[in-house]
Design a protein around this motif. Sequence first.
Motif, PDB file in Angstrom:
ATOM      1  N   TYR A   1      79.921  32.964  53.841  1.00  0.00           N
ATOM      2  CA  TYR A   1      80.738  32.495  52.725  1.00  0.00           C
ATOM      3  C   TYR A   1      81.700  31.374  53.099  1.00  0.00           C
ATOM      4  N   ASP A   2      82.257  31.421  54.286  1.00  0.00           N
ATOM      5  CA  ASP A   2      83.243  30.410  54.674  1.00  0.00           C
ATOM      6  C   ASP A   2      82.625  29.181  55.322  1.00  0.00           C
ATOM      7  N   SER A   3      81.322  29.088  55.294  1.00  0.00           N
ATOM      8  CA  SER A   3      80.661  27.940  55.918  1.00  0.00           C
ATOM      9  C   SER A   3      80.796  26.698  55.046  1.00  0.00           C
ATOM     10  N   GLU A   4      80.477  25.592  55.621  1.00  0.00           N
ATOM     11  CA  GLU A   4      80.471  24.308  54.908  1.00  0.00           C
ATOM     12  C   GLU A   4      79.041  23.936  54.516  1.00  0.00           C
ATOM     13  N   LEU A   5      78.188  24.925  54.317  1.00  0.00           N
ATOM     14  CA  LEU A   5      76.764  24.674  54.102  1.00  0.00           C
ATOM     15  C   LEU A   5      76.356  24.473  52.641  1.00  0.00           C
ATOM     16  N   TYR A   6      77.154  24.924  51.705  1.00  0.00           N
ATOM     17  CA  TYR A   6      76.710  24.924  50.311  1.00  0.00           C
ATOM     18  C   TYR A   6      76.239  23.547  49.834  1.00  0.00           C
ATOM     19  N   LEU A   7      77.096  22.563  49.853  1.00  0.00           N
ATOM     20  CA  LEU A   7      76.729  21.249  49.339  1.00  0.00           C
ATOM     21  C   LEU A   7      75.623  20.581  50.159  1.00  0.00           C
TER      22      LEU A   7
ATOM     23  N   VAL B   1      73.196  21.827  51.919  1.00  0.00           N
ATOM     24  CA  VAL B   1      71.896  22.482  51.709  1.00  0.00           C
ATOM     25  C   VAL B   1      71.371  22.178  50.313  1.00  0.00           C
ATOM     26  N   LEU B   2      72.211  22.294  49.296  1.00  0.00           N
ATOM     27  CA  LEU B   2      71.750  21.991  47.936  1.00  0.00           C
ATOM     28  C   LEU B   2      71.299  20.540  47.812  1.00  0.00           C
ATOM     29  N   GLU B   3      72.032  19.623  48.417  1.00  0.00           N
ATOM     30  CA  GLU B   3      71.616  18.214  48.392  1.00  0.00           C
ATOM     31  C   GLU B   3      70.275  18.024  49.094  1.00  0.00           C
ATOM     32  N   ARG B   4      70.074  18.714  50.193  1.00  0.00           N
ATOM     33  CA  ARG B   4      68.818  18.599  50.951  1.00  0.00           C
ATOM     34  C   ARG B   4      67.648  19.166  50.147  1.00  0.00           C
ATOM     35  N   VAL B   5      67.870  20.321  49.525  1.00  0.00           N
ATOM     36  CA  VAL B   5      66.820  20.927  48.689  1.00  0.00           C
ATOM     37  C   VAL B   5      66.411  19.947  47.595  1.00  0.00           C
ATOM     38  N   ALA B   6      67.394  19.316  46.963  1.00  0.00           N
ATOM     39  CA  ALA B   6      67.106  18.362  45.884  1.00  0.00           C
ATOM     40  C   ALA B   6      66.409  17.118  46.423  1.00  0.00           C
ATOM     41  N   SER B   7      66.928  16.529  47.501  1.00  0.00           N
ATOM     42  CA  SER B   7      66.369  15.268  48.001  1.00  0.00           C
ATOM     43  C   SER B   7      64.967  15.437  48.587  1.00  0.00           C
ATOM     44  N   LEU B   8      64.663  16.612  49.104  1.00  0.00           N
ATOM     45  CA  LEU B   8      63.328  16.869  49.664  1.00  0.00           C
ATOM     46  C   LEU B   8      62.365  17.442  48.629  1.00  0.00           C
ATOM     47  N   ASN B   9      62.829  17.578  47.385  1.00  0.00           N
ATOM     48  CA  ASN B   9      62.007  18.151  46.314  1.00  0.00           C
ATOM     49  C   ASN B   9      61.398  19.486  46.718  1.00  0.00           C
ATOM     50  N   LEU B  10      62.252  20.400  47.168  1.00  0.00           N
ATOM     51  CA  LEU B  10      61.764  21.682  47.658  1.00  0.00           C
ATOM     52  C   LEU B  10      61.597  22.735  46.568  1.00  0.00           C
ATOM     53  N   LEU B  11      61.875  22.365  45.319  1.00  0.00           N
ATOM     54  CA  LEU B  11      61.649  23.287  44.208  1.00  0.00           C
ATOM     55  C   LEU B  11      60.496  22.804  43.336  1.00  0.00           C
ATOM     56  N   GLN B  12      59.644  23.749  42.957  1.00  0.00           N
ATOM     57  CA  GLN B  12      58.631  23.454  41.946  1.00  0.00           C
ATOM     58  C   GLN B  12      59.364  23.030  40.673  1.00  0.00           C
ATOM     59  N   PRO B  13      58.726  22.294  39.757  1.00  0.00           N
ATOM     60  CA  PRO B  13      59.397  21.895  38.514  1.00  0.00           C
ATOM     61  C   PRO B  13      59.975  23.074  37.724  1.00  0.00           C
ATOM     62  N   THR B  14      59.363  24.252  37.834  1.00  0.00           N
ATOM     63  CA  THR B  14      59.866  25.435  37.128  1.00  0.00           C
ATOM     64  C   THR B  14      60.587  26.394  38.080  1.00  0.00           C
ATOM     65  N   GLY B  15      60.830  25.968  39.310  1.00  0.00           N
ATOM     66  CA  GLY B  15      61.464  26.825  40.304  1.00  0.00           C
ATOM     67  C   GLY B  15      62.971  26.929  40.140  1.00  0.00           C
ATOM     68  N   GLU B  16      63.537  27.865  40.882  1.00  0.00           N
ATOM     69  CA  GLU B  16      64.986  28.045  40.893  1.00  0.00           C
ATOM     70  C   GLU B  16      65.459  28.369  42.295  1.00  0.00           C
TER      71      GLU B  16
ATOM     72  N   PRO C   1      81.464  25.422  40.688  1.00  0.00           N
ATOM     73  CA  PRO C   1      80.086  24.962  40.549  1.00  0.00           C
ATOM     74  C   PRO C   1      79.933  23.533  41.090  1.00  0.00           C
ATOM     75  N   ILE C   2      78.987  23.387  41.966  1.00  0.00           N
ATOM     76  CA  ILE C   2      78.767  22.117  42.648  1.00  0.00           C
ATOM     77  C   ILE C   2      77.811  21.261  41.829  1.00  0.00           C
ATOM     78  N   ALA C   3      78.182  20.026  41.592  1.00  0.00           N
ATOM     79  CA  ALA C   3      77.279  19.075  40.941  1.00  0.00           C
ATOM     80  C   ALA C   3      76.401  18.463  42.028  1.00  0.00           C
ATOM     81  N   VAL C   4      75.094  18.588  41.862  1.00  0.00           N
ATOM     82  CA  VAL C   4      74.141  18.090  42.847  1.00  0.00           C
ATOM     83  C   VAL C   4      73.121  17.216  42.127  1.00  0.00           C
TER      84      VAL C   4
END
Length: 183
Positions: free
Chosen positions: A119-125, A127-142, A154-157
């Motif tokens: 919880y106290d890590s600096e990983l949230y933003l 990791v979310l940016e990496r998931v988005a930039s690498l297209n690691l979600l299917q179009p219907t994924g979550e 809530p982080i804007a990514v």
Amino acid sequence: MLRIYGNRALKTLPGLDTRPTSARVREALFNIWQGRITDCRWLDLCTGSGAMGAEALCRGAAEVVGIEKSPEAYTITRENWQKVAQPDQTFSLFRGDVVKQLSRLHGQPFDCIYFDPPYDSELYLPVLERVASLNLLQPTGEIAVEHRPDAWVPIAVPGLELVRQKHYGTTYLAFYAPEAPTA
């Protein structure tokens, strides 16, 4: 010992360095995603004991991939996944920094991603940016992001949109999906 779907016992890590996702949150998440699990590709980030990935395997995921930094947690996750995986299921596990290891998965989108960092890590933003930039979600994924309420805005990514938030006691889940293409 930790018990998951089907009353299967899993190994856990001793001490307080790893915070397993509670049974209540696990059950709630799998209820939310119940129509997505069978034959899905599941990515488990910061696996800990591997309980979430193991539960996905027990509920019919075709493939589970995990990333874990701790050597001890990596070993226990591998043992737990070997214990529950069926012959027609595959799993792989990478050890190291989650942000760096995500690059190995470029071009391999997932249906479900579970992200539960310290919880106290600096990983949230990052990791979310990496998931988005690498297209690691299917179009219907979550992607479901576990967090505590006092440390979350809530982080804007770019590339992802926050679609819902749920809370279970002191544990919160934020769900992101790929942004809908603009016309």
